[in-house]
Scaffold this motif. Structure first.
Motif, mmCIF file in Angstrom:
data_model
loop_
_atom_site.group_PDB
_atom_site.id
_atom_site.type_symbol
_atom_site.label_atom_id
_atom_site.label_comp_id
_atom_site.label_asym_id
_atom_site.label_seq_id
_atom_site.Cartn_x
_atom_site.Cartn_y
_atom_site.Cartn_z
ATOM 1 N N GLY A 59 0.819 -1.207 0.000
ATOM 2 C CA GLY A 59 0.000 0.000 0.000
ATOM 3 C C GLY A 59 0.854 1.259 0.000
ATOM 4 N N SER A 60 1.909 1.262 0.794
ATOM 5 C CA SER A 60 2.806 2.425 0.829
ATOM 6 C C SER A 60 3.477 2.644 -0.521
ATOM 7 N N LEU A 61 3.948 1.579 -1.132
ATOM 8 C CA LEU A 61 4.613 1.707 -2.433
ATOM 9 C C LEU A 61 3.661 2.238 -3.498
ATOM 10 N N VAL A 62 2.451 1.743 -3.503
ATOM 11 C CA VAL A 62 1.472 2.158 -4.509
ATOM 12 C C VAL A 62 1.115 3.638 -4.356
ATOM 13 N N HIS A 63 1.127 4.136 -3.137
ATOM 14 C CA HIS A 63 0.753 5.533 -2.908
ATOM 15 C C HIS A 63 1.927 6.508 -3.013
ATOM 16 N N MET A 64 3.120 6.023 -3.292
ATOM 17 C CA MET A 64 4.283 6.907 -3.404
ATOM 18 C C MET A 64 4.307 7.689 -4.703
ATOM 19 N N GLY A 65 3.656 7.174 -5.708
ATOM 20 C CA GLY A 65 3.716 7.822 -7.014
ATOM 21 C C GLY A 65 4.860 7.257 -7.823
ATOM 22 N N GLY A 66 4.981 7.748 -9.033
ATOM 23 C CA GLY A 66 5.999 7.219 -9.935
ATOM 24 C C GLY A 66 5.500 5.960 -10.610
ATOM 25 N N ASP A 67 6.396 5.076 -10.922
ATOM 26 C CA ASP A 67 6.052 3.831 -11.605
ATOM 27 C C ASP A 67 5.668 2.777 -10.568
ATOM 28 N N VAL A 68 4.527 3.011 -9.918
ATOM 29 C CA VAL A 68 4.131 2.220 -8.762
ATOM 30 C C VAL A 68 3.891 0.749 -9.084
ATOM 31 N N ASP A 69 3.364 0.449 -10.265
ATOM 32 C CA ASP A 69 3.095 -0.960 -10.559
ATOM 33 C C ASP A 69 4.394 -1.739 -10.709
ATOM 34 N N THR A 70 5.409 -1.129 -11.292
ATOM 35 C CA THR A 70 6.702 -1.806 -11.450
ATOM 36 C C THR A 70 7.373 -2.020 -10.104
ATOM 37 N N VAL A 71 7.444 -0.965 -9.303
ATOM 38 C CA VAL A 71 8.128 -1.053 -8.009
ATOM 39 C C VAL A 71 7.398 -2.028 -7.085
ATOM 40 N N ALA A 72 6.086 -1.913 -6.964
ATOM 41 C CA ALA A 72 5.324 -2.807 -6.084
ATOM 42 C C ALA A 72 5.392 -4.249 -6.586
ATOM 43 N N SER A 73 5.379 -4.429 -7.901
ATOM 44 C CA SER A 73 5.471 -5.779 -8.450
ATOM 45 C C SER A 73 6.805 -6.427 -8.104
ATOM 46 N N MET A 74 7.897 -5.696 -8.301
ATOM 47 C CA MET A 74 9.211 -6.266 -7.989
ATOM 48 C C MET A 74 9.348 -6.564 -6.504
ATOM 49 N N CYS A 75 8.948 -5.621 -5.662
ATOM 50 C CA CYS A 75 9.031 -5.822 -4.218
ATOM 51 C C CYS A 75 8.151 -7.007 -3.804
ATOM 52 N N GLY A 76 6.947 -7.063 -4.356
ATOM 53 C CA GLY A 76 6.032 -8.157 -4.036
ATOM 54 C C GLY A 76 6.569 -9.505 -4.459
ATOM 55 N N GLN A 77 7.250 -9.555 -5.589
ATOM 56 C CA GLN A 77 7.832 -10.816 -6.040
ATOM 57 C C GLN A 77 8.965 -11.264 -5.122
ATOM 58 N N ILE A 78 9.793 -10.319 -4.698
ATOM 59 C CA ILE A 78 10.895 -10.651 -3.784
ATOM 60 C C ILE A 78 10.333 -11.160 -2.463
ATOM 61 N N ALA A 79 9.418 -10.390 -1.875
ATOM 62 C CA ALA A 79 8.847 -10.771 -0.585
ATOM 63 C C ALA A 79 8.014 -12.043 -0.708
ATOM 64 N N GLY A 80 7.235 -12.153 -1.783
ATOM 65 C CA GLY A 80 6.412 -13.337 -1.981
ATOM 66 C C GLY A 80 7.244 -14.606 -2.116
ATOM 67 N N ALA A 81 8.389 -14.496 -2.799
ATOM 68 C CA ALA A 81 9.273 -15.662 -2.929
ATOM 69 C C ALA A 81 9.831 -16.069 -1.566
ATOM 70 N N ALA A 82 10.126 -15.085 -0.736
ATOM 71 C CA ALA A 82 10.669 -15.383 0.590
ATOM 72 C C ALA A 82 9.591 -15.894 1.549
ATOM 73 N N LEU A 83 8.399 -15.329 1.469
ATOM 74 C CA LEU A 83 7.332 -15.667 2.409
ATOM 75 C C LEU A 83 6.541 -16.905 2.014
ATOM 76 N N GLY A 84 6.311 -17.067 0.726
ATOM 77 C CA GLY A 84 5.419 -18.116 0.250
ATOM 78 C C GLY A 84 3.991 -17.591 0.177
ATOM 79 N N ALA A 85 3.190 -18.199 -0.656
ATOM 80 C CA ALA A 85 1.826 -17.732 -0.913
ATOM 81 C C ALA A 85 0.960 -17.716 0.334
ATOM 82 N N ASP A 86 1.202 -18.621 1.256
ATOM 83 C CA ASP A 86 0.357 -18.689 2.456
ATOM 84 C C ASP A 86 0.468 -17.452 3.340
ATOM 85 N N HIS A 87 1.510 -16.664 3.175
ATOM 86 C CA HIS A 87 1.696 -15.474 4.003
ATOM 87 C C HIS A 87 1.236 -14.190 3.319
ATOM 88 N N LEU A 88 0.686 -14.315 2.122
ATOM 89 C CA LEU A 88 0.137 -13.147 1.434
ATOM 90 C C LEU A 88 -1.297 -12.946 1.903
#
Length: 125
Positions: free
Chosen positions: A70-99
């Motif tokens: 939510g914070s990344l999306v509201h920062m402005g700029g290329d929010v879909d790219t930044v949130a997508s990359m961050c989400g992929q990194i965190a999602g890979a570390a956490l696993g789907a069950d923690h999303l």
């Protein structure tokens, strides 16, 4: 990892380029908040800005995935790219069950069939 270990990993893993320089600068003196990281790194789709911001935000996403996205999306700029990359990194570390469950519920009808086809294509099973 400690700050020195992160810096060595970045230095040794990435080619000498602006993205690496930005990551090293953030690692050497990490800003205290996501907004401060964004101010220093930038929020554009330019790799030297978006990649360091996404990587620097990933530890926060490991603690509170939904709030960080939510914070990344509201920062402005290329929010879909930044949130997508961050989400992929965190999602890979956490696993789907923690999303967030409601996010998974909306994605599963789209993702699961495609993932199953992809897995069958790779493995032949």
């Amino acid at each position: 990892r400690g700050r020195r270990q992160r810096q060595m990993c970045i230095r040794d893993s990435l080619p000498d380029a602006r993205t690496r320089d930005a990551l090293l600068a953030l690692s050497a003196n990490p800003p205290p908040t996501l907004n401060a990281i964004a101010e220093r790194a930038g929020t554009s789709g330019y790799a030297a800005e978006s990649v360091p911001l996404a990587i620097a935000a990933a530890p926060a996403a490991l603690i509170d995935f939904e709030a960080t996205m939510g914070s990344l999306v509201h920062m402005g700029g290329d929010v879909d790219t930044v949130a997508s990359m961050c989400g992929q990194i965190a999602g890979a570390a956490l696993g789907a069950d923690h999303l967030p469950r409601r996010w998974r519920g909306e994605l599963e009808p789209w993702v699961e069939p495609g993932f199953a086809r992809f897995t069958r294509a790779l493995t032949g099973r």
